[in-house]
Scaffold this active site. Structure first.
Site, short mmCIF file in Angstrom:
data_model
loop_
_atom_site.label_atom_id
_atom_site.label_comp_id
_atom_site.label_asym_id
_atom_site.label_seq_id
_atom_site.Cartn_x
_atom_site.Cartn_y
_atom_site.Cartn_z
N ASP A 16 0.83 -1.21 0.00
CA ASP A 16 0.00 0.00 0.00
C ASP A 16 0.86 1.26 0.00
O ASP A 16 1.99 1.25 0.52
CB ASP A 16 -0.92 -0.03 1.24
CG ASP A 16 -2.10 0.92 1.09
OD1 ASP A 16 -2.33 1.43 -0.03
OD2 ASP A 16 -2.79 1.15 2.10
N ASN A 64 -11.06 -2.72 -5.32
CA ASN A 64 -10.34 -1.69 -6.07
C ASN A 64 -11.06 -1.28 -7.38
O ASN A 64 -10.69 -0.28 -8.01
CB ASN A 64 -8.90 -2.12 -6.38
CG ASN A 64 -7.98 -2.06 -5.16
OD1 ASN A 64 -7.04 -2.84 -5.02
ND2 ASN A 64 -8.22 -1.10 -4.26
C1 IPE Z 1 -5.37 -2.80 -0.25
O1 IPE Z 1 -5.06 -1.46 -0.36
C2 IPE Z 1 -5.33 -3.45 -1.61
C3 IPE Z 1 -4.02 -3.56 -2.23
C4 IPE Z 1 -2.88 -3.21 -1.70
C5 IPE Z 1 -4.03 -4.15 -3.54
P1 IPE Z 1 -6.19 -0.34 -0.50
O2 IPE Z 1 -5.47 0.95 -0.62
O3 IPE Z 1 -7.14 -0.70 -1.57
O4 IPE Z 1 -6.95 -0.47 0.91
P2 IPE Z 1 -7.85 0.58 1.70
O5 IPE Z 1 -8.88 1.07 0.72
O6 IPE Z 1 -6.95 1.68 2.14
O7 IPE Z 1 -8.41 -0.19 2.83
C1 IPE Z 2 -1.52 0.31 -3.38
O1 IPE Z 2 -1.34 1.68 -3.42
C2 IPE Z 2 -1.71 -0.28 -4.74
C3 IPE Z 2 -3.09 -0.75 -5.01
C4 IPE Z 2 -4.10 -0.73 -4.19
C5 IPE Z 2 -3.32 -1.28 -6.33
P1 IPE Z 2 -2.57 2.68 -3.39
O2 IPE Z 2 -2.95 3.00 -4.80
O3 IPE Z 2 -3.67 2.17 -2.55
O4 IPE Z 2 -1.88 3.94 -2.72
P2 IPE Z 2 -2.50 4.95 -1.66
O5 IPE Z 2 -3.07 4.13 -0.55
O6 IPE Z 2 -3.55 5.72 -2.40
O7 IPE Z 2 -1.35 5.79 -1.24
MG MG Z 3 -4.12 2.37 -0.57
#
Ligand code: IPE
Ligand code: IPE
Ligand code: MG
Length: 228
Positions: A16, A64
């Site tokens: 993340d 997502n």
């Molecule tokens: C979890 O991260 C999913 C992945 C890393 C693929 P998210 O960024 O989607 O999770 P939330 O929304 O902060 O819980």
């Molecule tokens: C994790 O990074 C990757 C995926 C969930 C695919 P994020 O895209 O969730 O990054 P933040 O949480 O917005 O920083």
């Molecule tokens: Mg995230």
């Protein structure tokens, strides 16, 4: 002392913080995802060197899809390119690819690409790299429980045998980057007795040294499984 003295066989990571990494640099979110793919490459190489049998990476959750269409399509594009460009390296490093989640529901070209990659790496033995794609633990549990019911009784063993991770070693350590302290529907069953490790580092900044630090801390934990 050998590389796997930490005792962990299977590590999972909620990767993340790509978006925040990009934002800090005034870059578009896709730049963060690209940097995230580079981190995946480095960490997969390190996983084998650190003696891990299996690593599961959360790449795209079943939630997502709520993101803007453009970001979803950027993520799918990066995924395709990653599989295509790294297939030779998986072969060279004896990495067996596995995909967990409802990946068969993805676009036909992605499914075909994954099918080919699974087939090409099926004989590899050193490290299993499981990529969670269109994965949600609740969805996985519903599928596993339905399969168990179709086979007979719904027991813990029967559910476990029908999880997407059924052929993997038990989950030892679950890491989440970026400072968020939640599981976001990842490996809910498998993490029942996994050790949890949270770091403020954003995923693109996560290095093999950070993985090593997590494993060093894991080695010092006292896992009791409800006993003494
Ligand atoms: C979890 O991260 C999913 C992945 C890393 C693929 P998210 O960024 O989607 O999770 P939330 O929304 O902060 O819980
Ligand atoms: C994790 O990074 C990757 C995926 C969930 C695919 P994020 O895209 O969730 O990054 P933040 O949480 O917005 O920083
Ligand atoms: Mg995230």
């Amino acid at each position: 002392m050998t590389i796997s003295d930490h005792g962990a066989r299977h590590v999972a990571i909620i990767m993340d913080g790509n978006g925040r990494w990009a934002k800090k640099r005034l870059l578009p979110r896709v730049a963060g995802h690209k940097a995230g793919v580079e981190a995946v490459r480095t960490i997969v190489r390190a996983a084998g060197d650190l003696g891990l049998e299996a690593m599961t990476l959360y790449a795209f959750s079943s939630e997502n899809w709520k993101r803007p269409e453009e970001e979803v399509s950027d993520l799918m594009g990066l995924m395709k390119r990653f599989i295509l460009s790294d297939l030779d390296e998986f072969a060279a490093n004896d990495v067996k690819l596995k995909v967990i989640g409802n990946w068969r529901a993805l676009a036909p070209d992605v499914v075909a690409l994954i099918d080919n990659a699974l087939e090409r790496t099926a004989g590899n033995k050193r490290t299993t790299l499981a990529v969670a794609l269109n994965y949600g633990a609740q969805d996985e549990l519903v599928r596993a429980a339905s399969a168990a019911a179709a086979q007979g009784d719904i027991t813990a063993e029967a559910i476990e045998a029908n999880l997407d991770t059924a052929d993997m070693p038990p989950l030892d350590l679950l890491i989440r980057t970026s400072g968020e302290v939640r599981l976001s529907n990842f490996l809910l069953w498998q993490s029942a007795y996994a050790e949890l490790y949270f770091t403020d580092k954003l995923w693109p900044d996560f290095t093999p040294a950070d993985l090593k630090a997590a494993l060093d801390q894991f080695a010092r934990r006292d896992r009791r499984y409800g006993g003494l």
